[in-house]
Design an enzyme around this catalytic site. Structure first.
Site, PDB file in Angstrom:
ATOM      1  CE  LYS A  13      28.868  36.829  44.831  1.00 45.53           C
ATOM      2  NZ  LYS A  13      29.274  37.719  45.955  1.00 45.53           N
ATOM      3  NE  ARG A  88      31.203  42.302  41.536  1.00 43.45           N
ATOM      4  CZ  ARG A  88      31.892  41.220  41.917  1.00 43.45           C
ATOM      5  NH1 ARG A  88      31.881  40.134  41.196  1.00 43.45           N
ATOM      6  NH2 ARG A  88      32.583  41.244  43.036  1.00 43.45           N
ATOM      7  NE  ARG A 127      37.343  36.526  51.027  1.00 46.60           N
ATOM      8  CZ  ARG A 127      36.378  36.617  50.100  1.00 46.60           C
ATOM      9  NH1 ARG A 127      35.585  35.594  49.852  1.00 46.60           N
ATOM     10  NH2 ARG A 127      36.203  37.735  49.437  1.00 46.60           N
ATOM     11  NE  ARG A 133      39.784  38.080  47.004  1.00 44.82           N
ATOM     12  CZ  ARG A 133      38.550  37.850  46.596  1.00 44.82           C
ATOM     13  NH1 ARG A 133      38.035  36.650  46.678  1.00 44.82           N
ATOM     14  NH2 ARG A 133      37.825  38.835  46.102  1.00 44.82           N
ATOM     15  NE  ARG A 144      35.720  42.875  46.949  1.00 44.85           N
ATOM     16  CZ  ARG A 144      36.031  41.803  47.672  1.00 44.85           C
ATOM     17  NH1 ARG A 144      36.838  41.920  48.725  1.00 44.85           N
ATOM     18  NH2 ARG A 144      35.555  40.630  47.352  1.00 44.85           N
TER      19      ARG A 144
HETATM   20  P1  AMP Z   1      34.992  38.788  43.283  1.00 41.38           P
HETATM   21  O1  AMP Z   1      35.966  37.717  43.633  1.00 41.38           O
HETATM   22  O2  AMP Z   1      33.789  38.268  42.555  1.00 41.38           O
HETATM   23  O3  AMP Z   1      34.599  39.624  44.480  1.00 41.38           O
HETATM   24  O4  AMP Z   1      35.724  39.769  42.257  1.00 41.38           O
HETATM   25  C1  AMP Z   1      36.936  40.423  42.596  1.00 41.38           C
HETATM   26  C2  AMP Z   1      37.077  41.687  41.756  1.00 41.38           C
HETATM   27  O5  AMP Z   1      37.098  41.362  40.364  1.00 41.38           O
HETATM   28  C3  AMP Z   1      35.938  42.697  41.892  1.00 41.38           C
HETATM   29  O6  AMP Z   1      36.075  43.537  43.018  1.00 41.38           O
HETATM   30  C4  AMP Z   1      36.067  43.459  40.571  1.00 41.38           C
HETATM   31  O7  AMP Z   1      37.170  44.325  40.576  1.00 41.38           O
HETATM   32  C5  AMP Z   1      36.383  42.332  39.607  1.00 41.38           C
HETATM   33  N1  AMP Z   1      35.143  41.701  39.076  1.00 41.38           N
HETATM   34  C6  AMP Z   1      34.748  40.407  39.261  1.00 41.38           C
HETATM   35  N2  AMP Z   1      33.592  40.167  38.644  1.00 41.38           N
HETATM   36  C7  AMP Z   1      33.211  41.335  38.066  1.00 41.38           C
HETATM   37  C8  AMP Z   1      32.085  41.734  37.297  1.00 41.38           C
HETATM   38  N3  AMP Z   1      31.091  40.869  37.016  1.00 41.38           N
HETATM   39  N4  AMP Z   1      32.049  43.026  36.862  1.00 41.38           N
HETATM   40  C9  AMP Z   1      33.036  43.892  37.123  1.00 41.38           C
HETATM   41  N5  AMP Z   1      34.105  43.599  37.869  1.00 41.38           N
HETATM   42  C10 AMP Z   1      34.217  42.314  38.349  1.00 41.38           C
END
Ligand code: AMP
Length: 187
Positions: A13, A88, A127, A133, A144
């Site tokens: 994404k 989400r 990654r 990360r 996740r």
């Molecule tokens: P991402 O980089 O989008 O995978 O986000 C990394 C982490 O940030 C996720 O595993 C959640 O802990 C938090 N996070 C990001 N976006 C959201 C969201 N829309 N709702 C809840 N937690 C989020």
């Protein structure tokens, strides 16, 4: 054009969102990037979210809804938004519809990147090795993926019912996926 890039973590994404920003001047709104920036800045919000993020769990809806609300207000002249990693949960999707309506906007398309979870595990391991990360480590990544299945996948029928969902093969190479997204958004 306001677009949601939808799919499990590591579906590509962010990569595709950045291309759309470069090519079309859309604004990318990634709650993951915003939360990582908050952590880096050492803010209260960043500190409160750190443990949940590292464990691979979602942070509370109200936290990410507030971040998006602020970003929408700060970019009111944007030609379009690309939502990446938000919404989400169904509560976030409902809040997004309401917030956009306040700005006279709406979601036009939800592009779902269709991916193979087994192959994603390999992508994420790469990654993790390259970027380090914390939440890309195999245990956190599993959490996740589980969060995606339990809390985020229910958005598929939500957007299907609105007639906005289009599927794209997310396992193809970056260029092919980009072309498929362009076709899906009619551009
Ligand atoms: P991402 O980089 O989008 O995978 O986000 C990394 C982490 O940030 C996720 O595993 C959640 O802990 C938090 N996070 C990001 N976006 C959201 C969201 N829309 N709702 C809840 N937690 C989020």
């Amino acid at each position: 054009m306001n677009l949601i890039l939808f799919g499990p973590p590591a579906a590509g994404k962010g990569t595709q969102a950045k291309r759309l920003v470069a090519e079309r001047g859309y604004i990318q709104l990634s709650t993951g990037d915003m939360l990582r920036a908050a952590r880096k800045s050492g803010s209260d919000l960043g500190r409160r979210c750190a443990a949940l993020m590292d464990a691979g769990q979602l942070v509370p809806d109200e936290v990410v809804i507030a971040l998006i609300e602020e970003a929408l207000a700060a970019n009111s002249a944007a030609p379009g938004f690309i939502f990446d990693g938000f919404p989400r949960t169904v509560a976030q999707a409902e809040a997004l519809d309401a917030m956009l309506a306040k700005h006279g906007r709406k979601i036009d398309r939800v592009v779902r990147l269709e991916v193979d979870p087994e192959k994603l595990m390999q992508r994420i391991a790469k990654r993790f090795a390259e970027e380090g990360r914390a939440d890309d480590n195999p245990e956190a990544y599993k959490v996740r993926l589980d969060a995606y299945t339990a809390q985020t996948a229910p958005l598929v029928p939500y957007y299907q019912a609105q007639g906005k969902l289009v599927g794209v093969d997310g396992m193809a190479d970056v260029e092919t996926v980009a072309r498929a997204i362009a076709a899906a958004i009619g551009a």
